[in-house]
Design a protein around this motif. Structure first.
Motif, PDB file in Angstrom:
ATOM      1  N   ASN A  32       4.038  43.104  -4.000  1.00  0.00           N
ATOM      2  CA  ASN A  32       3.523  41.960  -3.748  1.00  0.00           C
ATOM      3  C   ASN A  32       1.154  42.184  -3.701  1.00  0.00           C
ATOM      4  O   ASN A  32       0.551  41.350  -2.520  1.00  0.00           O
ATOM      5  N   ARG A  48       0.445  43.313   0.714  1.00  0.00           N
ATOM      6  CA  ARG A  48       1.691  43.285   2.148  1.00  0.00           C
ATOM      7  C   ARG A  48       2.843  44.088   2.399  1.00  0.00           C
ATOM      8  O   ARG A  48       3.147  44.204   1.591  1.00  0.00           O
ATOM      9  N   ASP A  94       1.173  37.695   0.902  1.00  0.00           N
ATOM     10  CA  ASP A  94       2.052  37.627  -0.745  1.00  0.00           C
ATOM     11  C   ASP A  94      -0.243  36.875  -0.943  1.00  0.00           C
ATOM     12  O   ASP A  94      -0.276  35.777  -1.239  1.00  0.00           O
ATOM     13  N   LYS A 143       2.016  27.148  -0.678  1.00  0.00           N
ATOM     14  CA  LYS A 143       2.523  29.025  -0.943  1.00  0.00           C
ATOM     15  C   LYS A 143       1.397  29.701  -2.512  1.00  0.00           C
ATOM     16  O   LYS A 143       1.557  28.798  -3.375  1.00  0.00           O
ATOM     17  N   TYR A 230      12.490  37.093 -11.301  1.00  0.00           N
ATOM     18  CA  TYR A 230      11.404  36.506 -11.424  1.00  0.00           C
ATOM     19  C   TYR A 230      10.710  36.726 -12.533  1.00  0.00           C
ATOM     20  O   TYR A 230      10.219  38.468 -12.617  1.00  0.00           O
ATOM     21  N   ASP A 292      10.155  43.282  -4.272  1.00  0.00           N
ATOM     22  CA  ASP A 292       9.406  43.096  -2.686  1.00  0.00           C
ATOM     23  C   ASP A 292      10.386  44.591  -2.457  1.00  0.00           C
ATOM     24  O   ASP A 292      10.246  44.485  -1.275  1.00  0.00           O
TER      25      ASP A 292
END
Ligand code: BMA
Length: 320
Positions: A32, A48, A94, A143, A230, A292
């Motif tokens: 991210n 990140r 992020d 966020k 996602y 991730d």
């Protein structure tokens, strides 16, 4: 009628371009990233980095061509500072970067993870070495935020994603000084039921200014029996009144399909937080977190996305 869906993003063949094994210090995962092209042409990713406590910090990687030969800061670039900002105690995540012409500095908006959930934090920097930290500017749960590059109607503007009951939708807020935010407006809603963006939506990279409007790439989340997916979608907003949606794509334009996107610490995630534009003002490079776990690159065209949006129904706020 075409027999295939349009391909609006092409993945770089050497993906993932960065992962934890490239890091100069121990890291569990890198993902991210925010992205920006610096004045000298260098691409900077603010990545990140998650450690084995499960806490994240940010680390800069620089490359001349934005593809390989990354020079990674030998130590974390921006660490949580819980002594001065207790709201960052469980890490910072992020980031999204916007160059603010008026200030001659970059605005880095990131998620600060507090003991009671994630909120939106801001830091300004000229060089990604020293930062002026504002701390948390919007409280939990909030966020997926980024600044617009200049004031609109005399105010700074920021997209963010508070969680409300029910759902998680995109909002826009305004500020005279980047510190105090108000005039909150609902900008884009998660759809319902069977839609790909039914459960949650949130901004992906910062909004892209075009002559036609603000092009916004956003992620949509769909829960299914296997977990969640996602994916990335697109919408266009009015230049002067950016809460006004002009067009919204019905279909997602990029979803997890490669092994590095489908398997990782969190399966089935493509999550861009940054883009850079080519010298032609059209070629769009998006940098995204894959599952991730690692960082990948895909390339598209602003013009092609706008043309695709033209083929979509005008936004009528009927979410169906
Ligand atoms: C979101 C964010 C992202 C993450 C994604 C998938 O809520 O926390 O950082 O990539 O979930 O796990």
């Amino acid at each position: 009628m075409s027999t295939t869906y349009p391909v609006l993003f092409r993945r770089y063949g050497g993906n993932p371009i960065l992962s934890a094994s490239d890091w100069p210090y121990p890291a569990n995962s890198v993902f991210n990233p925010a992205a920006v092209r610096l004045k000298d042409g260098t691409t900077l990713l603010l990545c990140r980095v998650e450690d084995r406590r499960g806490h994240s910090h940010l680390c800069a990687a620089r490359s001349e061509n934005g593809i390989d030969d990354w020079r990674i800061d030998p130590l974390p670039t921006l660490l949580p500072d819980p002594k001065n900002f207790p709201e960052e105690v469980w890490g910072i995540e992020d980031p999204r970067i916007t160059y603010l012409d008026e200030l001659g500095r970059y605005g880095v908006v990131y998620t600060a993870y507090s003991r009671v959930g994630p909120g939106v934090a801001l830091a300004l920097t000229e060089d990604f070495r020293t930062f002026e930290r504002f701390g948390m500017i919007l409280p939990p749960e909030d966020k997926d935020a980024a600044l617009f590059p200049h004031r609109i109607g005399g105010q700074w503007a920021m997209i963010h994603r508070p969680v409300s009951a029910p759902g998680a939708h995109m909002w826009i807020s305004y500020s005279p000084d980047l510190r105090h935010w108000g005039s909150h407006k609902l900008m884009l809603e998660a759809r319902h039921g069977g839609w790909w963006d039914a459960n949650k939506i949130g901004l992906s990279p910062p909004p892209i200014e075009t002559s036609r409007g603000w092009l916004v790439l956003y992620h949509g989340v769909k829960h299914n029996a296997a977990g969640h997916l996602y994916r990335l979608g697109a919408a266009l907003f009015d230049l002067q009144c950016p809460e006004r949606c002009l067009r919204r794509g019905q279909e997602w334009i990029m979803g997890p399909q490669e092994p590095y996107e489908q398997r990782g610490d969190v399966d089935n995630v493509v999550f861009p937080c940054g883009y850079t534009l080519g010298a032609d003002g059209d070629t769009l490079h998006i940098y995204y977190g894959a599952a991730d776990t690692s960082i990948a690159l895909a390339t598209g065209s602003v013009k092609a996305i706008l043309e695709w949006l033209d083929g979509q129904a005008e936004e009528t706020s009927v979410l169906g």
